[in-house]
Design a protein around this motif. Structure first.
Motif, PDB file in Angstrom:
ATOM      1  N   GLN A  24       0.715  -1.239  -0.084  1.00  0.00           N
ATOM      2  CA  GLN A  24      -0.154  -0.104  -0.120  1.00  0.00           C
ATOM      3  C   GLN A  24       0.801   1.366   0.002  1.00  0.00           C
ATOM      4  N   ALA A  25       1.862   1.123   0.508  1.00  0.00           N
ATOM      5  CA  ALA A  25       2.906   2.234   0.468  1.00  0.00           C
ATOM      6  C   ALA A  25       3.237   2.935  -0.887  1.00  0.00           C
ATOM      7  N   LEU A  26       3.003   1.971  -1.962  1.00  0.00           N
ATOM      8  CA  LEU A  26       3.128   2.620  -3.440  1.00  0.00           C
ATOM      9  C   LEU A  26       2.136   3.592  -3.847  1.00  0.00           C
ATOM     10  N   SER A  27       1.084   3.508  -3.265  1.00  0.00           N
ATOM     11  CA  SER A  27      -0.090   4.445  -3.706  1.00  0.00           C
ATOM     12  C   SER A  27       0.357   5.691  -3.070  1.00  0.00           C
ATOM     13  N   LEU A  28       1.231   6.194  -2.124  1.00  0.00           N
ATOM     14  CA  LEU A  28       1.571   7.072  -1.639  1.00  0.00           C
ATOM     15  C   LEU A  28       2.611   7.988  -2.458  1.00  0.00           C
ATOM     16  N   VAL A  29       3.026   7.495  -3.475  1.00  0.00           N
ATOM     17  CA  VAL A  29       3.982   8.008  -4.338  1.00  0.00           C
ATOM     18  C   VAL A  29       3.771   7.641  -5.682  1.00  0.00           C
ATOM     19  N   ASP A  30       4.088   8.663  -6.705  1.00  0.00           N
ATOM     20  CA  ASP A  30       4.074   8.685  -8.190  1.00  0.00           C
ATOM     21  C   ASP A  30       4.960   7.803  -8.469  1.00  0.00           C
ATOM     22  N   VAL A  31       4.977   6.239  -8.563  1.00  0.00           N
ATOM     23  CA  VAL A  31       6.058   5.474  -9.110  1.00  0.00           C
ATOM     24  C   VAL A  31       6.422   5.957 -10.282  1.00  0.00           C
ATOM     25  N   SER A  32       5.916   6.359 -11.355  1.00  0.00           N
ATOM     26  CA  SER A  32       6.125   6.634 -12.580  1.00  0.00           C
ATOM     27  C   SER A  32       7.224   7.711 -12.734  1.00  0.00           C
ATOM     28  N   LYS A  33       7.062   8.674 -11.671  1.00  0.00           N
ATOM     29  CA  LYS A  33       7.816   9.796 -11.554  1.00  0.00           C
ATOM     30  C   LYS A  33       8.944   9.605 -10.598  1.00  0.00           C
ATOM     31  N   ALA A  34       8.589   9.144  -9.320  1.00  0.00           N
ATOM     32  CA  ALA A  34       9.674   9.175  -8.258  1.00  0.00           C
ATOM     33  C   ALA A  34      10.666   7.972  -8.379  1.00  0.00           C
ATOM     34  N   VAL A  35      10.080   6.853  -8.782  1.00  0.00           N
ATOM     35  CA  VAL A  35      10.857   5.497  -8.724  1.00  0.00           C
ATOM     36  C   VAL A  35      11.307   5.142 -10.013  1.00  0.00           C
ATOM     37  N   LEU A  36      10.541   5.062 -10.966  1.00  0.00           N
ATOM     38  CA  LEU A  36      11.096   4.359 -12.351  1.00  0.00           C
ATOM     39  C   LEU A  36      12.284   5.093 -13.013  1.00  0.00           C
ATOM     40  N   PRO A  37      12.209   6.523 -13.059  1.00  0.00           N
ATOM     41  CA  PRO A  37      13.604   6.897 -13.817  1.00  0.00           C
ATOM     42  C   PRO A  37      14.773   6.608 -13.150  1.00  0.00           C
ATOM     43  N   ARG A  38      14.843   6.638 -11.763  1.00  0.00           N
ATOM     44  CA  ARG A  38      16.150   6.243 -11.181  1.00  0.00           C
ATOM     45  C   ARG A  38      16.228   4.694 -11.479  1.00  0.00           C
ATOM     46  N   LEU A  39      15.236   4.000 -11.246  1.00  0.00           N
ATOM     47  CA  LEU A  39      15.680   2.447 -11.521  1.00  0.00           C
ATOM     48  C   LEU A  39      16.204   2.414 -13.068  1.00  0.00           C
ATOM     49  N   PHE A  40      15.455   3.029 -14.001  1.00  0.00           N
ATOM     50  CA  PHE A  40      16.024   2.957 -15.321  1.00  0.00           C
ATOM     51  C   PHE A  40      17.104   3.736 -15.495  1.00  0.00           C
ATOM     52  N   ALA A  41      17.928   4.481 -14.670  1.00  0.00           N
ATOM     53  CA  ALA A  41      19.015   5.137 -14.783  1.00  0.00           C
ATOM     54  C   ALA A  41      20.066   4.208 -14.350  1.00  0.00           C
ATOM     55  N   LEU A  42      19.667   3.670 -13.075  1.00  0.00           N
ATOM     56  CA  LEU A  42      20.798   2.434 -12.552  1.00  0.00           C
ATOM     57  C   LEU A  42      20.904   1.323 -13.473  1.00  0.00           C
ATOM     58  N   ILE A  43      19.936   0.973 -14.165  1.00  0.00           N
ATOM     59  CA  ILE A  43      19.966  -0.407 -15.134  1.00  0.00           C
ATOM     60  C   ILE A  43      21.006   0.073 -15.999  1.00  0.00           C
ATOM     61  N   ARG A  44      20.454   1.242 -16.999  1.00  0.00           N
ATOM     62  CA  ARG A  44      21.116   1.572 -18.078  1.00  0.00           C
ATOM     63  C   ARG A  44      22.953   1.763 -17.589  1.00  0.00           C
ATOM     64  N   ALA A  45      23.184   2.300 -16.373  1.00  0.00           N
ATOM     65  CA  ALA A  45      24.544   2.355 -15.993  1.00  0.00           C
ATOM     66  C   ALA A  45      25.147   1.010 -15.242  1.00  0.00           C
ATOM     67  N   GLY A  46      24.515  -0.111 -15.914  1.00  0.00           N
ATOM     68  CA  GLY A  46      24.938  -1.406 -15.462  1.00  0.00           C
ATOM     69  C   GLY A  46      24.852  -1.707 -13.993  1.00  0.00           C
ATOM     70  N   ALA A  47      24.254  -0.937 -13.350  1.00  0.00           N
ATOM     71  CA  ALA A  47      23.848  -1.089 -11.748  1.00  0.00           C
ATOM     72  C   ALA A  47      25.243  -0.716 -11.230  1.00  0.00           C
ATOM     73  N   HIS A  48      26.159   0.169 -11.845  1.00  0.00           N
ATOM     74  CA  HIS A  48      27.352   0.784 -11.325  1.00  0.00           C
ATOM     75  C   HIS A  48      28.126  -0.518 -10.824  1.00  0.00           C
ATOM     76  N   GLY A  49      28.209  -1.502 -11.366  1.00  0.00           N
ATOM     77  CA  GLY A  49      29.250  -2.396 -10.965  1.00  0.00           C
ATOM     78  C   GLY A  49      28.484  -3.582 -10.478  1.00  0.00           C
ATOM     79  N   SER A  50      27.189  -3.557 -10.136  1.00  0.00           N
ATOM     80  CA  SER A  50      26.690  -4.611  -9.342  1.00  0.00           C
ATOM     81  C   SER A  50      25.307  -5.375 -10.261  1.00  0.00           C
ATOM     82  N   ALA A  51      25.821  -5.496 -11.518  1.00  0.00           N
ATOM     83  CA  ALA A  51      24.656  -6.065 -12.534  1.00  0.00           C
ATOM     84  C   ALA A  51      24.323  -7.472 -12.115  1.00  0.00           C
TER      85      ALA A  51
END
Length: 176
Positions: A24-51
């Motif tokens: 239910q905590a996910l309903s308190l935040v706009d996942v598409s704006k607050a979470v997904l962009p950072r997740l996508f950036a982490l993935i594109r960066a190869g997880a900064h060495g922890s892929a």
């Protein structure tokens, strides 16, 4: 910080446990704006060495996000946008991981798992999917492979991953 690969195993454990325990905590935040962009950036960066540690957590995270979200709302976690973003970011990470065979293998395995999960969720009918996974994900990957323009990684592993994705596409259930 979030770029320290030494902290990523514990970070993923905490994130997955939190989302599973408190969906239910996910309903308190706009996942598409607050979470997904950072997740996508982490993935594109190869997880900064922890892929190899981070990418196996992507399919479970997407499943938790989809099951925690309101399908009727048609948000990014239920309409395919989150899945498309993760798949695109994984593809973009392959050149970053060219010298990390464990990381590129983890990216390709996560690509297969996330695509298979997306097809399953789409067939299950959870929400209005605005994403054509075959057109937007699988076809470009196959075209790159056929044109020999694939990202720098093991060609054999990429071929087997795409074959597995095609097999999954051919045997997946059809939407209701």
């Amino acid at each position: 910080g979030d770029k320290d690969p030494g902290a990523h195993v514990q970070m993923w454990e905490a994130v997955l446990t939190f989302v599973k325990t408190y969906p239910q905590a996910l309903s308190l935040v706009d996942v598409s704006k607050a979470v997904l962009p950072r997740l996508f950036a982490l993935i594109r960066a190869g997880a900064h060495g922890s892929a190899s540690e981070s990418f196996p957590c992507l399919a479970p995270l997407l499943l938790l996000l989809a099951s925690s979200s309101d399908a009727a709302a048609g948000g990014a976690c239920t309409n395919g946008a989150a899945h498309l973003g993760v798949l695109s970011a994984l593809w973009a990470a392959l050149p970053v991981l060219k010298s990390d065979s464990k990381g590129s293998n983890a990216a390709l395995e996560a690509f297969r798992e996330c695509l298979t999960l997306a097809w399953h969720l789409k067939a299950k009918g959870g929400g209005k999917w605005g994403v054509d996974l075959e057109e937007e994900v699988l076809a470009p990957a196959l075209q790159a492979l056929l044109r020999r323009e694939e990202p720098a990684c093991s060609r054999a592993k990429l071929q087997s991953t795409i074959v597995a994705c095609i097999e999954a596409a051919a045997t997946r259930p059809t939407p209701p």
